[in-house]
Design a protein around this motif. Structure first.
Motif, PDB file in Angstrom:
ATOM      1  N   PRO A 218      10.830   2.481 -10.927  1.00 47.88           N
ATOM      2  CA  PRO A 218      10.334   3.557 -11.784  1.00 47.88           C
ATOM      3  C   PRO A 218      11.324   3.867 -12.907  1.00 47.88           C
ATOM      4  O   PRO A 218      12.524   3.621 -12.777  1.00 47.88           O
ATOM      5  N   ARG A 219      10.814   4.411 -13.992  1.00 46.83           N
ATOM      6  CA  ARG A 219      11.701   4.765 -15.096  1.00 46.83           C
ATOM      7  C   ARG A 219      12.548   5.963 -14.690  1.00 46.83           C
ATOM      8  O   ARG A 219      12.216   6.716 -13.782  1.00 46.83           O
ATOM      9  N   ARG A 220      13.618   6.117 -15.386  1.00 50.38           N
ATOM     10  CA  ARG A 220      14.557   7.208 -15.102  1.00 50.38           C
ATOM     11  C   ARG A 220      13.940   8.553 -15.461  1.00 50.38           C
ATOM     12  O   ARG A 220      13.156   8.659 -16.387  1.00 50.38           O
ATOM     13  N   VAL A 221      14.337   9.570 -14.736  1.00 50.56           N
ATOM     14  CA  VAL A 221      13.925  10.936 -15.027  1.00 50.56           C
ATOM     15  C   VAL A 221      15.183  11.733 -15.337  1.00 50.56           C
ATOM     16  O   VAL A 221      16.100  11.812 -14.509  1.00 50.56           O
ATOM     17  N   LEU A 222      15.250  12.280 -16.533  1.00 52.14           N
ATOM     18  CA  LEU A 222      16.425  13.009 -17.000  1.00 52.14           C
ATOM     19  C   LEU A 222      17.696  12.179 -16.852  1.00 52.14           C
ATOM     20  O   LEU A 222      18.757  12.679 -16.490  1.00 52.14           O
ATOM     21  N   GLY A 223      17.552  10.880 -17.096  1.00 57.95           N
ATOM     22  CA  GLY A 223      18.686   9.974 -17.034  1.00 57.95           C
ATOM     23  C   GLY A 223      19.076   9.527 -15.636  1.00 57.95           C
ATOM     24  O   GLY A 223      19.983   8.723 -15.464  1.00 57.95           O
ATOM     25  N   MET A 224      18.397  10.050 -14.636  1.00 58.56           N
ATOM     26  CA  MET A 224      18.729   9.716 -13.250  1.00 58.56           C
ATOM     27  C   MET A 224      17.831   8.567 -12.771  1.00 58.56           C
ATOM     28  O   MET A 224      16.615   8.633 -12.922  1.00 58.56           O
ATOM     29  N   PRO A 225      18.431   7.536 -12.194  1.00 57.04           N
ATOM     30  CA  PRO A 225      17.607   6.437 -11.682  1.00 57.04           C
ATOM     31  C   PRO A 225      16.806   6.880 -10.463  1.00 57.04           C
ATOM     32  O   PRO A 225      17.242   7.739  -9.697  1.00 57.04           O
ATOM     33  N   ARG A 226      15.620   6.318 -10.312  1.00 55.11           N
ATOM     34  CA  ARG A 226      14.781   6.598  -9.150  1.00 55.11           C
ATOM     35  C   ARG A 226      14.727   5.349  -8.284  1.00 55.11           C
ATOM     36  O   ARG A 226      14.894   4.236  -8.767  1.00 55.11           O
ATOM     37  N   ALA A 227      14.496   5.561  -7.030  1.00 56.92           N
ATOM     38  CA  ALA A 227      14.486   4.454  -6.070  1.00 56.92           C
ATOM     39  C   ALA A 227      13.322   3.509  -6.335  1.00 56.92           C
ATOM     40  O   ALA A 227      12.218   3.939  -6.676  1.00 56.92           O
ATOM     41  N   THR A 228      13.575   2.221  -6.171  1.00 57.28           N
ATOM     42  CA  THR A 228      12.500   1.238  -6.315  1.00 57.28           C
ATOM     43  C   THR A 228      11.485   1.449  -5.200  1.00 57.28           C
ATOM     44  O   THR A 228      11.799   2.007  -4.147  1.00 57.28           O
ATOM     45  N   ARG A 229      10.294   0.966  -5.451  1.00 55.27           N
ATOM     46  CA  ARG A 229       9.242   1.076  -4.454  1.00 55.27           C
ATOM     47  C   ARG A 229       8.359  -0.162  -4.531  1.00 55.27           C
ATOM     48  O   ARG A 229       8.346  -0.846  -5.545  1.00 55.27           O
ATOM     49  N   ILE A 230       7.668  -0.415  -3.470  1.00 58.15           N
ATOM     50  CA  ILE A 230       6.694  -1.507  -3.447  1.00 58.15           C
ATOM     51  C   ILE A 230       5.325  -0.857  -3.492  1.00 58.15           C
ATOM     52  O   ILE A 230       5.002  -0.014  -2.648  1.00 58.15           O
ATOM     53  N   VAL A 231       4.540  -1.229  -4.494  1.00 54.92           N
ATOM     54  CA  VAL A 231       3.208  -0.638  -4.654  1.00 54.92           C
ATOM     55  C   VAL A 231       2.137  -1.652  -4.259  1.00 54.92           C
ATOM     56  O   VAL A 231       2.318  -2.857  -4.396  1.00 54.92           O
ATOM     57  N   ARG A 232       1.048  -1.124  -3.778  1.00 60.75           N
ATOM     58  CA  ARG A 232      -0.100  -1.947  -3.364  1.00 60.75           C
ATOM     59  C   ARG A 232      -0.806  -2.479  -4.611  1.00 60.75           C
ATOM     60  O   ARG A 232      -1.137  -1.717  -5.503  1.00 60.75           O
ATOM     61  N   VAL A 233      -1.013  -3.794  -4.666  1.00 64.37           N
ATOM     62  CA  VAL A 233      -1.689  -4.393  -5.822  1.00 64.37           C
ATOM     63  C   VAL A 233      -2.915  -5.207  -5.422  1.00 64.37           C
ATOM     64  O   VAL A 233      -3.548  -5.811  -6.280  1.00 64.37           O
ATOM     65  N   GLY A 234      -3.255  -5.232  -4.168  1.00 67.69           N
ATOM     66  CA  GLY A 234      -4.421  -5.976  -3.730  1.00 67.69           C
ATOM     67  C   GLY A 234      -4.350  -6.284  -2.247  1.00 67.69           C
ATOM     68  O   GLY A 234      -3.521  -5.733  -1.518  1.00 67.69           O
ATOM     69  N   SER A 235      -5.211  -7.199  -1.824  1.00 69.19           N
ATOM     70  CA  SER A 235      -5.213  -7.623  -0.425  1.00 69.19           C
ATOM     71  C   SER A 235      -5.710  -9.060  -0.355  1.00 69.19           C
ATOM     72  O   SER A 235      -6.359  -9.547  -1.280  1.00 69.19           O
ATOM     73  N   ALA A 236      -5.387  -9.709   0.744  1.00 65.62           N
ATOM     74  CA  ALA A 236      -5.789 -11.100   0.925  1.00 65.62           C
ATOM     75  C   ALA A 236      -5.770 -11.434   2.415  1.00 65.62           C
ATOM     76  O   ALA A 236      -5.146 -10.735   3.215  1.00 65.62           O
ATOM     77  N   TRP A 237      -6.459 -12.501   2.761  1.00 66.93           N
ATOM     78  CA  TRP A 237      -6.362 -13.020   4.124  1.00 66.93           C
ATOM     79  C   TRP A 237      -5.141 -13.921   4.193  1.00 66.93           C
ATOM     80  O   TRP A 237      -4.922 -14.760   3.314  1.00 66.93           O
ATOM     81  N   HIS A 238      -4.354 -13.771   5.231  1.00 68.52           N
ATOM     82  CA  HIS A 238      -3.152 -14.581   5.420  1.00 68.52           C
ATOM     83  C   HIS A 238      -3.510 -15.828   6.214  1.00 68.52           C
ATOM     84  O   HIS A 238      -3.857 -15.763   7.386  1.00 68.52           O
ATOM     85  N   LEU A 239      -3.433 -16.976   5.542  1.00 69.20           N
ATOM     86  CA  LEU A 239      -3.767 -18.265   6.160  1.00 69.20           C
ATOM     87  C   LEU A 239      -2.534 -19.167   6.139  1.00 69.20           C
ATOM     88  O   LEU A 239      -2.487 -20.155   5.412  1.00 69.20           O
ATOM     89  N   GLY A 240      -1.546 -18.820   6.916  1.00 67.65           N
ATOM     90  CA  GLY A 240      -0.326 -19.624   6.976  1.00 67.65           C
ATOM     91  C   GLY A 240       0.462 -19.549   5.688  1.00 67.65           C
ATOM     92  O   GLY A 240       0.974 -18.489   5.332  1.00 67.65           O
ATOM     93  N   VAL A 241       0.563 -20.651   4.961  1.00 64.70           N
ATOM     94  CA  VAL A 241       1.322 -20.680   3.710  1.00 64.70           C
ATOM     95  C   VAL A 241       0.493 -20.222   2.522  1.00 64.70           C
ATOM     96  O   VAL A 241       0.975 -20.204   1.394  1.00 64.70           O
ATOM     97  N   LEU A 242      -0.762 -19.832   2.782  1.00 60.90           N
ATOM     98  CA  LEU A 242      -1.670 -19.405   1.718  1.00 60.90           C
ATOM     99  C   LEU A 242      -2.141 -17.979   1.955  1.00 60.90           C
ATOM    100  O   LEU A 242      -2.284 -17.539   3.097  1.00 60.90           O
TER     101      LEU A 242
END
Length: 161
Positions: free
Chosen positions: A28-52
């Motif tokens: 995330p961008r800084r707020v009042l010059g203070m860094p914010r913690a990184t995060r992992i956001v949901r961008v979709g879904s898929a079926w997990h088929l081994g290496v695919l």
């Protein structure tokens, strides 16, 4: 059979089977010059088929699997453990439920390039046969058999899995 038709058949066979979330690391961008913690956001879904990872209209190569976990002070003997714990905390900060598994670092595969004879991630056309390499040290195996096996495992997982 073409790559596209093999994946379409797999999607049809997986209808109703739960998918796994795809995440993307964001700073995330800084707020009042203070860094914010990184995060992992949901961008979709898929079926997990081994290496695919099989999405609605795309195929991805898997990356890392992370289980979301609340951040807590811990002592680590290895830097890799610290990095995994940081990713787990970033997933939790991004809105994933405690203990929820997600995929990060996945790469979209180019099925058109593979059909034209190039390789894309674990996919290749070997002597005209759509194939997948399930491990860096393994030989390519026919994609249709690989998908049948992986779809069967998702539809009816072994007891205790």
């Amino acid at each position: 059979m073409s790559f596209a038709s093999l994946f379409d058949d797999a999607r049809g066979a997986l209808a109703g089977v739960p998918r796994e979330p795809l995440g993307e690391l964001r700073t995330p961008r800084r707020v009042l010059g203070m860094p914010r913690a990184t995060r992992i956001v949901r961008v979709g879904s898929a079926w997990h088929l081994g290496v695919l990872l099989l999405g609605d209209d795309v195929v991805y190569a898997t990356g890392q699997i992370v289980r979301a976990r609340q951040e807590a002070p811990r002592g680590y003997t290895a830097e890799s453990q610290r990095a995994r714990a940081d990713l787990a905390a970033a997933a939790r900060r991004g809105g994933f439920a405690e203990g929820e598994a997600l995929h990060i670092g996945w790469r979209m595969l180019d099925l058109e390039a593979v059909a034209a004879g190039a390789a894309s991630g674990p996919l290749a056309q070997i002597e005209g046969i759509p194939s997948v390499r399930w491990s860096a040290a393994a030989a390519h195996v026919p994609l249709d058999a690989y998908l049948r096996e992986r779809v069967a495992l998702l539809r009816d997982p072994p007891q205790g899995a």
